[in-house]
Each structure stands twice: as structure tokens, then as C-alpha cells.
Scaffold this active site. Structure first.
Site, PDB file in Angstrom:
ATOM      1  N   HIS A  24      -3.301   6.893   2.621  1.00  0.00           N
ATOM      2  CA  HIS A  24      -3.762   5.588   2.146  1.00  0.00           C
ATOM      3  C   HIS A  24      -5.145   5.341   2.741  1.00  0.00           C
ATOM      4  O   HIS A  24      -5.366   5.567   3.929  1.00  0.00           O
ATOM      5  CB  HIS A  24      -2.773   4.510   2.577  1.00  0.00           C
ATOM      6  N   ASN A  45     -10.398   0.032   0.041  1.00  0.00           N
ATOM      7  CA  ASN A  45      -8.934   0.049   0.089  1.00  0.00           C
ATOM      8  C   ASN A  45      -8.393  -0.530  -1.226  1.00  0.00           C
ATOM      9  O   ASN A  45      -8.564  -1.714  -1.488  1.00  0.00           O
ATOM     10  CB  ASN A  45      -8.495  -0.784   1.302  1.00  0.00           C
ATOM     11  N   CYS A  86       0.826  -1.229   0.000  1.00  0.00           N
ATOM     12  CA  CYS A  86       0.000   0.000   0.000  1.00  0.00           C
ATOM     13  C   CYS A  86       0.852   1.266   0.000  1.00  0.00           C
ATOM     14  O   CYS A  86       0.345   2.348  -0.270  1.00  0.00           O
ATOM     15  CB  CYS A  86      -0.930   0.002   1.199  1.00  0.00           C
TER      16      CYS A  86
HETATM   17  O1  UT7 Z   1      -4.007  -1.670   3.421  1.00  0.00           O
HETATM   18  C1  UT7 Z   1      -3.463  -2.631   4.259  1.00  0.00           C
HETATM   19  C2  UT7 Z   1      -3.546  -2.171   5.641  1.00  0.00           C
HETATM   20  N1  UT7 Z   1      -4.616  -2.851   6.319  1.00  0.00           N
HETATM   21  C3  UT7 Z   1      -5.373  -2.211   7.185  1.00  0.00           C
HETATM   22  O2  UT7 Z   1      -5.235  -1.019   7.369  1.00  0.00           O
HETATM   23  C4  UT7 Z   1      -6.366  -2.993   8.008  1.00  0.00           C
HETATM   24  C5  UT7 Z   1      -6.303  -2.549   9.446  1.00  0.00           C
HETATM   25  N2  UT7 Z   1      -7.304  -3.220  10.261  1.00  0.00           N
HETATM   26  C6  UT7 Z   1      -8.623  -2.895  10.220  1.00  0.00           C
HETATM   27  O3  UT7 Z   1      -9.027  -2.008   9.467  1.00  0.00           O
HETATM   28  C7  UT7 Z   1      -9.580  -3.602  11.178  1.00  0.00           C
HETATM   29  O4  UT7 Z   1      -8.818  -4.342  12.092  1.00  0.00           O
HETATM   30  C8  UT7 Z   1     -10.598  -4.531  10.459  1.00  0.00           C
HETATM   31  C9  UT7 Z   1     -11.585  -3.688   9.670  1.00  0.00           C
HETATM   32  C10 UT7 Z   1      -9.878  -5.512   9.556  1.00  0.00           C
HETATM   33  C11 UT7 Z   1     -11.397  -5.305  11.501  1.00  0.00           C
HETATM   34  O5  UT7 Z   1     -12.039  -4.370  12.388  1.00  0.00           O
HETATM   35  P1  UT7 Z   1     -11.919  -4.584  13.967  1.00  0.00           P
HETATM   36  O6  UT7 Z   1     -12.670  -3.493  14.612  1.00  0.00           O
HETATM   37  O7  UT7 Z   1     -10.461  -4.711  14.305  1.00  0.00           O
HETATM   38  O8  UT7 Z   1     -12.727  -5.897  14.159  1.00  0.00           O
HETATM   39  P2  UT7 Z   1     -12.264  -7.241  14.890  1.00  0.00           P
HETATM   40  O9  UT7 Z   1     -11.341  -8.012  14.023  1.00  0.00           O
HETATM   41  O10 UT7 Z   1     -11.824  -6.925  16.301  1.00  0.00           O
HETATM   42  O11 UT7 Z   1     -13.641  -8.002  14.986  1.00  0.00           O
HETATM   43  C12 UT7 Z   1     -14.717  -7.478  15.797  1.00  0.00           C
HETATM   44  C13 UT7 Z   1     -15.929  -8.335  15.607  1.00  0.00           C
HETATM   45  C14 UT7 Z   1     -15.625  -9.818  15.680  1.00  0.00           C
HETATM   46  O12 UT7 Z   1     -16.731 -10.456  16.282  1.00  0.00           O
HETATM   47  P3  UT7 Z   1     -16.683 -10.919  17.822  1.00  0.00           P
HETATM   48  O13 UT7 Z   1     -15.527 -11.846  17.926  1.00  0.00           O
HETATM   49  O14 UT7 Z   1     -16.482  -9.654  18.597  1.00  0.00           O
HETATM   50  O15 UT7 Z   1     -18.000 -11.552  18.023  1.00  0.00           O
HETATM   51  C15 UT7 Z   1     -15.555 -10.244  14.252  1.00  0.00           C
HETATM   52  O16 UT7 Z   1     -15.834 -11.607  14.065  1.00  0.00           O
HETATM   53  O17 UT7 Z   1     -16.467  -8.119  14.286  1.00  0.00           O
HETATM   54  C16 UT7 Z   1     -16.594  -9.365  13.614  1.00  0.00           C
HETATM   55  N3  UT7 Z   1     -16.400  -9.162  12.196  1.00  0.00           N
HETATM   56  C17 UT7 Z   1     -17.394  -8.934  11.338  1.00  0.00           C
HETATM   57  N4  UT7 Z   1     -18.720  -8.839  11.500  1.00  0.00           N
HETATM   58  C18 UT7 Z   1     -19.473  -8.581  10.419  1.00  0.00           C
HETATM   59  C19 UT7 Z   1     -15.227  -9.135  11.511  1.00  0.00           C
HETATM   60  N5  UT7 Z   1     -15.445  -8.898  10.216  1.00  0.00           N
HETATM   61  C20 UT7 Z   1     -16.790  -8.759  10.074  1.00  0.00           C
HETATM   62  C21 UT7 Z   1     -17.624  -8.512   8.965  1.00  0.00           C
HETATM   63  N6  UT7 Z   1     -18.961  -8.429   9.191  1.00  0.00           N
HETATM   64  N7  UT7 Z   1     -17.161  -8.328   7.726  1.00  0.00           N
END
Ligand code: UT7
Length: 303
Positions: free
Chosen positions: A228, A258, A87
Site C-alpha cells: 500500500h 495514497n 486501504c
Molecule cells: O492509508 C492510510 C494510512 N495512513 C498513513 O499511512 C499515514 C501515516 N502517517 C504519516 O504518513 C505521517 O504521520 C504524516 C505524513 C501524516 C505526518 O508526518 P509526520 O512526520 O508524522 O509529521 P508530524 O505530524 O509529526 O508533524 C511534523 C511537523 C509539525 O510541525 P511542528 O509541530 O513540528 O512545528 C506539523 O505541523 O510538520 C508539520 N506539518 C506540515 N508542514 C508542512 C504537518 N503537515 C504539514 C504539511 N506541510 N502538509
């Protein structure tokens, strides 16, 4: 899949994205962007000395995407190579191009960032597959009048934490195999979203401050920070640390998601076409991502 528009919008700020049809190569987007950029520069394709492409999702390892673009645009006098910095690719590409131009080795460089992220996703991995889109952005870089153009750049990497975002190519470690155990597409992108999130929120302000320090430009003098476009929560967190107003940050994430290395040039083009950029405006471009890498550039708009 088990997700909702509400979750995606609230957690990421993404509402739409563009996805290539499966049998369309990524280079078609790149060629389109390249043609626009050459036309807009007023040059002819034969005037381009180097085609430099950044992509983590090439159609072929060889011929490189840059060679394909060279052929398709008729840039017959240009050398061509691809650069991989995930990225951060566009900032790395600008930094490389700047060296060639400053030394006088080349006059006109076509820099294209293109990604077909949809081809590198596993559609059963809801954490990651909802984030990425496809797209391309291009610029022609050349010498401009003194005091304008690229005023400074900063690029960096920390390979020690490279395992947080991986896209395998011709080899997979045992760890790679394990992380993809549940995946249908074993060559898909995998990332530890939370670790990357923490990294991004810190590195964005760091790289922004690094690129303006020891220059005559202060953050107050910057019209737009064009980051980004990974997650609106990352942008909000970074802006808070920097102590600048959110309005200073130009975002297109809602419409495109993204697009990895294409995110910054697509956002910059959006600002340019909407006539938000005027001669003399100071801009900071700042990227971060796989590698892990980061980069920033301070520009004074000259067009
Ligand atoms: O360009 C490359 C650089 N990459 C990035 O910048 C990515 C950086 N990371 C992020 O943007 C975030 O970490 C994500 C968007 C990938 C994930 O968001 P988060 O707030 O960190 O969510 P999480 O992984 O802590 O998950 C929270 C909850 C989980 O459920 P439980 O365990 O709390 O019940 C996940 O299973 O959200 C759930 N979850 C979803 N729910 C509905 C994860 N993905 C989804 C989804 N739809 N697509």
C-alpha cells in the site's frame, strides 16, 4: 495552504497525485479500470459472474458502486456487492474472490478498487489533505494452472484502534465532532498520522512474513513486494525490519500519492504495463489502513 513541495516530498515521497473534478463521480474511474481489465482478460462482460468493489468513498451507499459498474460494463450475468476494508480493501477483495473461485461457485470475478479520496478531505487539514489522491485499479480473477495465481493470503483487523482513522457517514460520535471542530468539511477523513505510522511500520513486515510462512516461497524468492502506497518513510522502515533491499519494493507513491484501496492494483498495473512482471514471478502484495485492517497476498504471476 501553509505547506511546501519540499515538506511533502521529504516527509511522504509524494510529488504528484490525481484529483477528480468535484462534479465527476468516482464510479467513472472504476468503470474505466473495469473495462480495461475485462478487455485484457479476453473475456466478454457477460462472462463475469461477480462484480466485487472495494471503496471507502462510494458515490452512493445504494446503488452500490459494484451495481453501477455491472450496469456500465454490461456484466449482465454478474452478482454485485461492495466491500469496505479501507486501504486493505484490494487484499480483502482478492481473498473473498479466491474463496468463490476455489469452491467452484464462480468462475470469473471482476475485482475493482476505486477511491475518490479528494472528496473525503478537509482542505484546511494540511497533515492529511496533502497525502491522498483519486484513482481506480481492476483485475479479473479466475482459475489458472496449478502452482500459479494466488498461493496464499492473510487478512486481519484490530477494531480496538479503529479510532485512529475515521470517515463518518450517517452518524458522528462526540469524539468525531471534536476532532473535526476546525474542519470546514465535517464528514472529512481524520487520522492520527503518527499512531497510524507506528502501526504501519510494524504490520507491513508482520503481514509479509505471515503470508510466506509455511509456503515453499522465501523472501529471497520474491521478485517484488507491492505495498500500500501511504508514505515512503513507512515503506523504508518496513523494509529495514524485513531485511530486504529497497529495490525489491515496487512504488508508485511519487506519481499517485495514497489512493487507499486502489494503491496496490494501480501499482501492480504499472508494473505489468512496464513489463516488469513475467510468468512465474513471485509477488507479495501487502496493505494496511483504516479499521484498522491489514492484509497480504502471495502471488505467482501467471498471465
Ligand atoms: O492509508 C492510510 C494510512 N495512513 C498513513 O499511512 C499515514 C501515516 N502517517 C504519516 O504518513 C505521517 O504521520 C504524516 C505524513 C501524516 C505526518 O508526518 P509526520 O512526520 O508524522 O509529521 P508530524 O505530524 O509529526 O508533524 C511534523 C511537523 C509539525 O510541525 P511542528 O509541530 O513540528 O512545528 C506539523 O505541523 O510538520 C508539520 N506539518 C506540515 N508542514 C508542512 C504537518 N503537515 C504539514 C504539511 N506541510 N502538509
Amino acid at each position: 495552504m501553509d505547506t511546501s513541495d519540499e515538506w511533502i516530498l521529504k516527509r511522504t515521497g509524494i510529488s504528484q497525485r490525481r484529483i477528480l473534478s468535484q462534479d465527476t463521480p468516482v464510479y467513472t474511474l472504476a468503470v474505466e479500470a473495469a473495462r480495461h481489465a475485462i478487455n485484457d482478460s479476453g473475456l466478454q462482460p457477460e462472462n463475469i459472474d461477480l462484480v466485487l468493489v472495494t471503496t471507502s468513498t462510494p458515490d452512493y451507499l445504494t446503488p452500490s458502486t459494484s451495481c453501477i459498474i455491472q450496469k456500465e460494463t454490461g456484466a449482465v450475468n454478474a452478482a454485485a456487492f461492495d466491500l469496505v476494508a479501507a486501504c486493505s480493501g484490494f487484499i480483502y477483495g482478492m481473498t473473498v474472490a479466491q474463496q468463490f473461485i476455489q469452491t467452484g461457485y464462480y468462475k470469473n470475478i471482476l475485482l475493482v478498487s476505486c477511491e475518490g479520496m479528494s472528496k473525503a478531505l478537509d482542505w484546511s487539514d494540511r497533515k492529511n489533505c496533502v497525502l491522498f489522491g483519486d484513482g481506480a485499479g481492476a483485475v479479473v480473477l479466475g482459475r489458472v494452472e496449478d502452482g500459479y495465481g494466488i498461493l496464499n493470503t492473510h487478512i486481519g483487523a484490530n477494531g480496538a484502534v479503529g479510532k485512529y482513522i475515521t470517515i463518518p457517514c450517517l452518524y458522528m460520535s462526540e469524539e468525531d465532532k471534536q476532532t473535526r471542530e476546525e474542519y470546514d468539511n465535517k464528514l472529512a477523513l481524520w487520522q492520527d498520522g503518527q499512531e497510524v505510522f507506528k502501526f504501519a511500520v510494524k504490520i507491513m513486515p508482520y503481514a509479509t512474513e505471515r503470508v510466506i510462512e509455511n509456503t515453499e516461497v522465501s523472501l529471497d524468492d520474491v521478485k517484488y513486494i507491492i505495498p500500500h502506497q501511504a508514505n515512503c518513510r513507512i515503506i523504508e522502515g518496513a523494509v529495514k525490519r524485513l531485511g530486504v533491499a529497497l529495490e525489491k519494493v515496487y512504488t508508485t507513491i511519487k506519481k499517485y500519492g495514497n489512493i487507499s484501496s486502489a494503491s496496490i492494483p494501480v501499482a501492480m498495473d504499472d508494473a505489468y504495463r512496464k513489463k516488469h512482471l513475467n510468468k512465474g514471478d513471485n509477488l507479495v502484495l501487502v496493505g494496511f489502513g483504516g479499521g484498522l485492517t491489514w492484509g497480504s497476498a502471495l502471488l505467482r504471476w501467471s498471465k
